[in-house]
Design an enzyme around this catalytic site. Structure first.
Site, mmCIF file in Angstrom:
data_model
loop_
_atom_site.group_PDB
_atom_site.id
_atom_site.type_symbol
_atom_site.label_atom_id
_atom_site.label_comp_id
_atom_site.label_asym_id
_atom_site.label_seq_id
_atom_site.Cartn_x
_atom_site.Cartn_y
_atom_site.Cartn_z
ATOM 1 C CG PHE A 10 -12.362 12.621 13.258
ATOM 2 C CD1 PHE A 10 -13.681 12.571 13.698
ATOM 3 C CD2 PHE A 10 -11.347 12.568 14.204
ATOM 4 C CE1 PHE A 10 -13.979 12.491 15.051
ATOM 5 C CE2 PHE A 10 -11.635 12.490 15.558
ATOM 6 C CZ PHE A 10 -12.953 12.449 15.989
ATOM 7 C CG ASN A 69 -1.878 1.194 1.224
ATOM 8 O OD1 ASN A 69 -2.837 1.186 0.466
ATOM 9 N ND2 ASN A 69 -1.626 2.201 2.047
ATOM 10 C CD GLU A 70 -1.498 5.601 0.257
ATOM 11 O OE1 GLU A 70 -2.554 6.100 -0.156
ATOM 12 O OE2 GLU A 70 -1.044 5.830 1.408
ATOM 13 C CD1 TRP A 119 -5.095 11.887 5.891
ATOM 14 C CD2 TRP A 119 -3.733 13.409 5.013
ATOM 15 N NE1 TRP A 119 -5.257 11.843 4.527
ATOM 16 C CE2 TRP A 119 -4.428 12.767 3.963
ATOM 17 C CE3 TRP A 119 -2.808 14.418 4.702
ATOM 18 C CZ2 TRP A 119 -4.240 13.102 2.626
ATOM 19 C CZ3 TRP A 119 -2.620 14.742 3.368
ATOM 20 C CH2 TRP A 119 -3.333 14.091 2.347
ATOM 21 C CD GLU A 133 -6.376 4.542 -0.622
ATOM 22 O OE1 GLU A 133 -6.186 5.624 -0.018
ATOM 23 O OE2 GLU A 133 -5.782 3.494 -0.333
ATOM 24 C CD GLU A 182 -6.299 7.053 7.305
ATOM 25 O OE1 GLU A 182 -6.245 7.892 6.394
ATOM 26 O OE2 GLU A 182 -6.080 5.843 7.140
#
Length: 673
Positions: A362, A152-153, A320, A312, A360
């Site tokens: 929020f 991932n990333e 963030w 995404e 994460e």
């Protein structure tokens, strides 16, 4: 050969990261019911689930994942299955604490976040291969499987580690790259400051030093760190290709210059079966839709112009950044369809259901904390219907008008220490020149400096401090054959080893630009210069000036004051059948608009008259037809001139003569013919 589109996906990709492990199984049935209601076609599963799949060393629990994938398949939802190697379990780190990365200052990170990985660590590599093998053997022939999602990333949040394992790996990389220690010494210029190495075994990573270290070493370590991550990706990819033949393999990029600066995506784009990207709006006061368009254009270019997938983005606010505003009504659709206009075969989100716990919680999601009686959910359902109506665009390609040259290696090199001015920011110039092209309604491809440019009438170089001689010769041929080139300051200065090209600046670009630069003259903070044109017009520059001497180029704009007063600020060089422009200061938006206007005239690009600045107009074309996307980022209704009539796909209406695009709305016309 693996597919280059998700297996079994017949429409555009719509969905998001699905993390059912965060919820009791009683919620899962509700999830798939809502997915059907929203028109979800694919979800990403299992990306952060290593600790659940292998709760202790060698003990596996796939039962819950079996039930999830079977449930999704039962409801016709395709699966992008993750290998969870971005977040090893705590038991792994307790057994192998040296797999945690070490900073240049010698601090070892701890468990408790994500992506805390030393990519040179042999134990990590073995464990990653093992869990990937287990997943491939179990799910490689599952009928729901559309593609594999490795890791991932990569590069976020850690790309480089400076531990002893990395030191040994770096030495092997140097031996492979250079062959001998003498070649390393030559490339890095170690005669300076007495840094010469007698043996490659003496070389360490560029750890913390009392003052600035060797820039050639620092640049090569960035290359090494990127190559090491790519080694690990290839290891997982090759396992998946062997054990699950025919299923495409990807990993999610973060191509936006605002989001990741440690990955050479030109190299990575050649390794994946499908290019996918994550993009989040950076709320720093800039026009966020321009950054989005730039990221989408860059992603498409990394894909070689082929369709790609937005894997995404966010339904609304993220969590963030220092300040995380909600998206305005309609902005989710505008953002999503702008990516589609620029080549994406769909629009997916992080994540499906908003988390109640964790870092994460929020961050917005497709199903918010407030559930289905919310604006976000209603817009998600509307977007699903819109994407369903655009299925015919699959396989078409975005049509570009111009190219911007970009090289991650040059970005890395220019951002090293002790450059003439810390205000000379390559990302800022790339953003600024892109915005100038965008505001003239020109669609942009990005290209490597040595790529084929023959199809572009206009090529822009906003920042290429590092440029090989081969790239310089390549651009000379491009202009000589009729192309129009625009080059910004501090480009063409050093070679691939960060060594200044022999002779006067701008090194690799002297011939094509028809000039030399005697000396850089960066400006102090807040200092500005006036730049005068032959017609009495006046522009303003800041950050940078140069003592330019034309050697075949004509002076178009001249410095009117400052240390370089009376010297050329902007030049134009006619070479063969083409023209090369050079800009030796940092022009603001008005200056760049004037410059791009003049260069576009040279390139034979007609102005797009009558279009508001923030009406985004893009075309996709292919076997099924030509599709015009009009995205209205303004607060006023627009009637856009339409030369060719067609069917508007989102409303079902005919459009002829002009296309009404309401404020904040998107229209997509399949043009007749």
């Amino acid at each position: 050969m693996p597919e280059t589109t998700p297996k079994g996906l017949t429409g555009l990709a719509f969905g998001g990261d699905y993390n059912p492990e965060q919820w009791p199984e009683s919620v899962w049935q509700d999830d798939v019911r809502l997915m059907r209601e929203a028109g979800v076609t694919m979800v990403s599963v299992g990306i952060f689930s290593w600790a659940l799949l292998e709760p202790s060393p060698g003990e596996y629990d796939f039962g819950w994942l079996d039930r999830v994938i079977d449930l999704l398949h039962e409801h016709g939802i395709r699966v992008d299955l993750g290998t969870p190697t971005v977040s090893p379990p705590v038991w792994f780190y307790r057994r192998h604490p040296d797999a945690l990365p070490v900073t240049a200052e010698g601090v070892r990170y701890e468990f408790g976040s994500r992506g805390a990985i030393c990519h040179s660590n042999a134990d990590y590599r073995a464990a990653a291969a093992n869990i990937t093998t287990r997943l491939a053997e179990r799910y490689g022939d599952h009928p729901a499987l559309a593609m594999w999602h490795v890791h991932n990333e990569y590069g976020v949040p850690v790309s480089a580690c400076y531990c002893d394992s990395c030191a040994a790996h770096f030495r092997r990389w140097l031996e492979t790259t250079y062959g001998t220690v003498d070649a390393v010494n030559e490339a890095w210029g170690t005669a300076f400051w007495g840094q010469r190495y007698a043996s490659i075994e003496d070389v360490n990573p560029p750890r913390a030093t009392p003052t600035v270290g060797n820039p050639g070493q620092a640049l090569d370590y960035k290359r090494f760190a990127d190559a090491t991550m790519r080694e690990n990706f290839r290891a997982e990819r090759d396992l998946l290709h062997r054990l699950a033949p025919g299923i495409p393999v990807t990993t999610n990029f973060m191509t936006a210059l605002s989001q990741c600066d440690s990955v050479d995506y030109w190299a990575w784009g050649r390794e994946v079966d499908i290019v996918t990207n994550d993009h989040y709006l950076i709320t720093d006061g800039r026009r966020t839709h321009v950054n989005l368009a730039m990221a989408a254009d860059l992603t498409r270019s990394v894909a070689g112009g082929a369709p790609w997938i937005l894997l995404e983005h966010s339904t609304s606010g993220i969590n963030w950044q220092p300040r995380n505003p909600a998206k305005a009504p309609g902005q989710m659709a505008r953002n999503s369809l702008a990516h589609v206009a620029r080549g994406s075969e769909g629009a997916m989100f992080f994540q499906w259901r908003q988390s109640r716990r964790g870092a994460e919680k929020f961050h917005s999601a497709m199903v918010p904390h407030g559930g289905t009686d919310t604006r976000v959910w209603r817009e998600v359902v509307e977007l699903g219907a819109a994407l369903d109506s655009l299925g015919a665009i699959r396989g078409t390609r975005t049509v570009a008008d111009a190219a911007v040259l970009w090289d991650w290696h040059s970005w890395w090199a220019q951002n090293l220490d002790w450059r003439p001015s810390e205000d000379a920011d390559p990302r800022e110039r790339a953003d600024a020149y892109y915005e100038a092209l965008h505001d003239r309604h020109l669609t942009v491809d990005f290209a490597h400096p040595e790529a084929d440019l023959s199809r572009y009438p206009l090529v822009v170089v906003p920042a290429l401090y590092l440029m090989t001689q081969a790239a310089g010769h390549h651009l000379t041929r491009y202009v000589d054959n009729g192309g129009t080139l625009v080059v910004s300051y501090f480009s063409g200065i050093v070679d691939e080893h960060d060594a200044v090209h022999e002779g006067a600046y701008p090194g690799a670009l002297r011939d094509v630009l028809g000039l030399t630069v005697e000396e850089f003259s960066p400006l102090l903070q807040g200092e500005r210069v006036r730049v005068a044109g032959p017609d009495g017009s006046e522009l303003e520059g800041d950050v940078w000036t140069e003592f330019v001497t034309p050697r075949g180029a004509e002076t178009v704009w001249t410095y009117a004051d400052g240390l370089t007063a009376g010297r050329p600020a902007v030049t134009r060089h006619r070479l063969g059948e083409g023209t090369a422009w050079y800009v030796s200061t940092r022009l603001g938006p008005d200056g760049l608009d004037a410059l791009i206007g003049r260069a576009a005239e040279d390139a034979g690009i007609a102005p797009r008259a009558g279009l508001p600045r923030d009406l985004e107009v893009v075309r996709r074309s292919g076997e099924t037809g030509t599709y015009l996307f009009a995205i209205n980022h303004t607060a006023a209704d627009v009637k856009m001139p339409l030369e060719t009539p067609g069917a508007e796909l989102l409303t079902g209406e005919r459009a002829a003569g002009h296309l009404p695009v309401p404020a904040g709305a998107v229209r997509v016309v399949r043009l007749d013919g």
